[in-house]
Motif scaffolding. Structure first.
Motif, PDB file in Angstrom:
ATOM      1  N   ILE A   7     -29.811  19.200  13.190  1.00  0.00           N
ATOM      2  CA  ILE A   7     -29.744  17.842  12.637  1.00  0.00           C
ATOM      3  C   ILE A   7     -29.534  16.826  13.761  1.00  0.00           C
ATOM      4  N   LEU A   8     -28.675  17.168  14.711  1.00  0.00           N
ATOM      5  CA  LEU A   8     -28.413  16.275  15.847  1.00  0.00           C
ATOM      6  C   LEU A   8     -29.683  16.027  16.646  1.00  0.00           C
ATOM      7  N   ALA A  31     -26.430  22.904  19.441  1.00  0.00           N
ATOM      8  CA  ALA A  31     -27.264  21.794  19.919  1.00  0.00           C
ATOM      9  C   ALA A  31     -28.321  22.300  20.893  1.00  0.00           C
ATOM     10  N   LEU A  32     -27.947  23.235  21.769  1.00  0.00           N
ATOM     11  CA  LEU A  32     -28.927  23.830  22.672  1.00  0.00           C
ATOM     12  C   LEU A  32     -30.020  24.544  21.872  1.00  0.00           C
ATOM     13  N   GLU A 133     -22.825  16.445   7.733  1.00  0.00           N
ATOM     14  CA  GLU A 133     -23.754  15.545   7.059  1.00  0.00           C
ATOM     15  C   GLU A 133     -23.705  14.121   7.617  1.00  0.00           C
ATOM     16  N   ARG A 134     -22.673  13.799   8.413  1.00  0.00           N
ATOM     17  CA  ARG A 134     -22.572  12.455   8.968  1.00  0.00           C
ATOM     18  C   ARG A 134     -23.165  12.337  10.375  1.00  0.00           C
ATOM     19  N   ILE A 135     -23.754  13.420  10.880  1.00  0.00           N
ATOM     20  CA  ILE A 135     -24.333  13.378  12.229  1.00  0.00           C
ATOM     21  C   ILE A 135     -25.346  12.236  12.374  1.00  0.00           C
ATOM     22  N   ALA A 169     -29.263  16.631   5.553  1.00  0.00           N
ATOM     23  CA  ALA A 169     -28.823  15.294   5.984  1.00  0.00           C
ATOM     24  C   ALA A 169     -30.042  14.399   6.182  1.00  0.00           C
ATOM     25  N   GLU A 170     -29.937  13.169   5.742  1.00  0.00           N
ATOM     26  CA  GLU A 170     -31.030  12.217   5.896  1.00  0.00           C
ATOM     27  C   GLU A 170     -31.001  11.603   7.291  1.00  0.00           C
TER      28      GLU A 170
END
Length: 544
Positions: A7-8, A31-32, A133-135, A169-170
């Motif tokens: 997501i990030l 993240a990687l 979900e807030r990313i 997540a949007e």
């Protein structure tokens, strides 16, 4: 469902991120993983300080936030050097830091640091994402904050369990910061003050410029008949060969320009903060009420009046204001062409080479580069007395061909050059570094070799920390302490990477060496062995 790392990365793609710099760490493995097959170029540096400086340089070059990932604890503390550069240089940047899992917080877990407390004075905003979900929300805010008002660095901590958790997540679209234009009434007020001035001066610097803004400022200077100077390490904001260019107000500035600034009746400060270096320790423009009528244009509305009382304060982006002024420009009430001619003539006189001791003269090195490099060449540097020759004798002609830290950070030149060579592989990228400055981040030469970044390092080797030795000589003559350096064979060290390594000891050797370096298919390092008595462009060290 995607995990937080994916997501990030999706959020970074939505922001238009094309490259990130990092040192890998187990604290942000997700993240990687998200970066794998993401289309985002992931550059692995050798130390977090170098990675952060590369990201800062990327932000300077593109005007969009440079992005860096580091691991928790020591990774974050190492990266703080690059964050400080971004803050003082007003560069948009986002630093992501892996963090201990949320269920381990406040136990002094392995490498745990309170990043809000640590980075509070170094960054515009520091946050920690506690819910997967807030990313997208946090990333959107980070990119808006980094680019709005006075740009700067944002730090986001990433708890390990938040990154590994999965959810829907949007993704938020790319940041859309304000335009930064000034009100028309402000532009009219600026023009009115300048029109009646007898000895006006424009000082250009700070963030949020562009090639279009540079051209607009040149057009305005011609019509309004006002000489233009640049603030510390912003010499590429104005074509140095333009007849209205008066020089740079940096460290050890041209005395004639310093006098011109002090005696100006109206000073239009476009974007610069009027800091210690640009004002020669707050002596050329004296606080709190300067002798000059000060028109201070700055994107942060709290900056005008922070140190100096402004006759007119304009909260706007300097580059936008330059274009607005050019569109509304009008001739002055009295002819000021002689003012421009005098200012540029004084600049050209200052550029005449002043001979220093030794068989290899830095003034001749710079004159050769000035006369032979294309105007698209990018020159970088860190900090040290060696910079004086570069700033005094080179001539910048295009915007963002100078990458240098107004924060005065040693070690910046090489990481910045790596970022520049990756962003513009078709252009010459020259890194100037002193022997002390270079050894702060010399490991990033390996990064250049790894990624084929064709940087050329001009390493000025005088065997000491020259700037500190200068101050030592002035304040404690004959008592040399802590400023000598034991150096390796730098050219041989470069060759050990499979790069080009050359040593130059005489003026006649340099043209051939730089020709070889420019033609090389690998990174190159030219060790310039200079006489330690050549302390600066004007000072000679008599007591070795």
């Amino acid at each position: 469902m995607p995990h937080g790392g994916q997501i990030l990365v999706d959020a970074l793609n939505a922001q238009g991120t094309t490259r990130v710099f990092c040192i890998p760490g187990e604290s942000y493995l997700a993240a990687l993983d998200g970066l794998y097959e993401s289309g985002i170029d992931t550059v692995v540096a050798r130390q977090e300080g170098g990675a952060a400086m590369m990201a800062e340089a990327q932000g300077k070059l593109t005007g969009r936030p440079g992005v860096c990932f580091v691991t928790r604890g020591p990774g974050a503390t190492n990266a703080s050097a690059g964050v400080h550069v971004a803050m003082q240089d007003s560069t948009p940047m986002v630093l992501f830091i892996g963090q201990v899992a949320s269920d381990q917080r406040d136990r002094e877990a392995f490498q745990e640091v309170d990043y809000r407390a640590m980075f509070a004075p170094l960054a515009k905003w520091v946050g920690e994402i506690d819910r997967t979900e807030r990313i997208p929300e946090y990333v959107s805010r980070a990119f808006h904050v980094a680019q709005s008002g006075r740009p700067g660095p944002v730090v986001l901590a990433l708890p390990e369990d938040m990154l590994s958790a999965a959810c829907e997540a949007e993704i938020v679209p790319a940041a859309n910061p304000p335009s930064g234009r000034a009100a028309e009434s402000d532009i009219t007020a600026v023009l009115d003050l300048l029109a009646e001035a007898e000895r006006p001066l424009i000082l250009a610097g700070g963030p949020l410029w562009s090639e279009e803004a540079r051209l607009a400022l040149q057009s305005f200077a011609e019509t309004a008949q006002i000489p233009v100077a640049t603030s510390l390490r912003c010499q590429d904001y104005f074509d140095n060969t333009h007849p209205a260019y008066a020089g740079d107000m940096g460290i050890a500035a041209n005395p004639a320009l310093a006098t011109r600034l002090r005696e100006a009746d109206v000073l239009l400060c476009l974007g610069a903060r009027l800091g210690e270096m640009t004002t020669a320790g707050y002596t050329l423009v004296t606080p709190p009420v300067p002798a000059q009528k000060l028109i201070h244009v700055h994107p942060d509305p709290s900056e005008p009046g922070h140190v100096y009382y402004p006759t007119l304060a304009v909260a706007a982006q300097a580059g936008e204001v330059a274009q607005q002024l050019a569109a509304a420009a009008r001739p002055p009430a009295q002819d000021r062409r002689a003012l421009i001619t005098e200012a540029h003539s004084a600049y050209l006189e200052w550029q005449a080479p002043e001979e220093t001791p030794g068989t290899l003269h830095m003034e001749q090195v710079l004159v050769h580069l000035r006369d032979t490099l294309p105007e698209t060449a990018i020159l970088t540097n860190g900090a040290g007395n060696y910079c004086g020759w570069l700033h005094r004798y080179y001539r910048w002609r295009r915007y963002r061909t100078q990458l240098a830290p107004t924060s005065g950070s040693m070690g910046y030149g090489l990481p910045a050059a790596v970022a520049a060579a990756l962003e513009h592989p078709d252009r010459p990228v020259i890194c100037f570094a002193g022997d002390g400055c270079f050894q702060m981040t010399m490991q990033e030469f390996g990064t250049a070799c790894d990624y084929g970044a064709r940087v050329i390092v001009l390493l000025v080797n005088n065997g000491m920390y020259g700037t500190i030795r200068m101050h030592q000589q002035a304040h404690y003559p004959g008592r040399v302490s802590g400023t000598r350096l034991k150096n390796p064979d730098f050219a041989a060290w470069a060759r050990s990477y499979g790069a080009l390594g050359l040593t130059v000891t005489r003026d006649a050797e340099f043209p051939e060496a730089i020709t070889q370096a420019l033609a090389a298919e690998t990174p190159a390092l030219i060790e310039l062995k200079t006489d330690p008595r050549a302390l600066s462009t004007r000072l000679i060290l008599k007591d070795l």
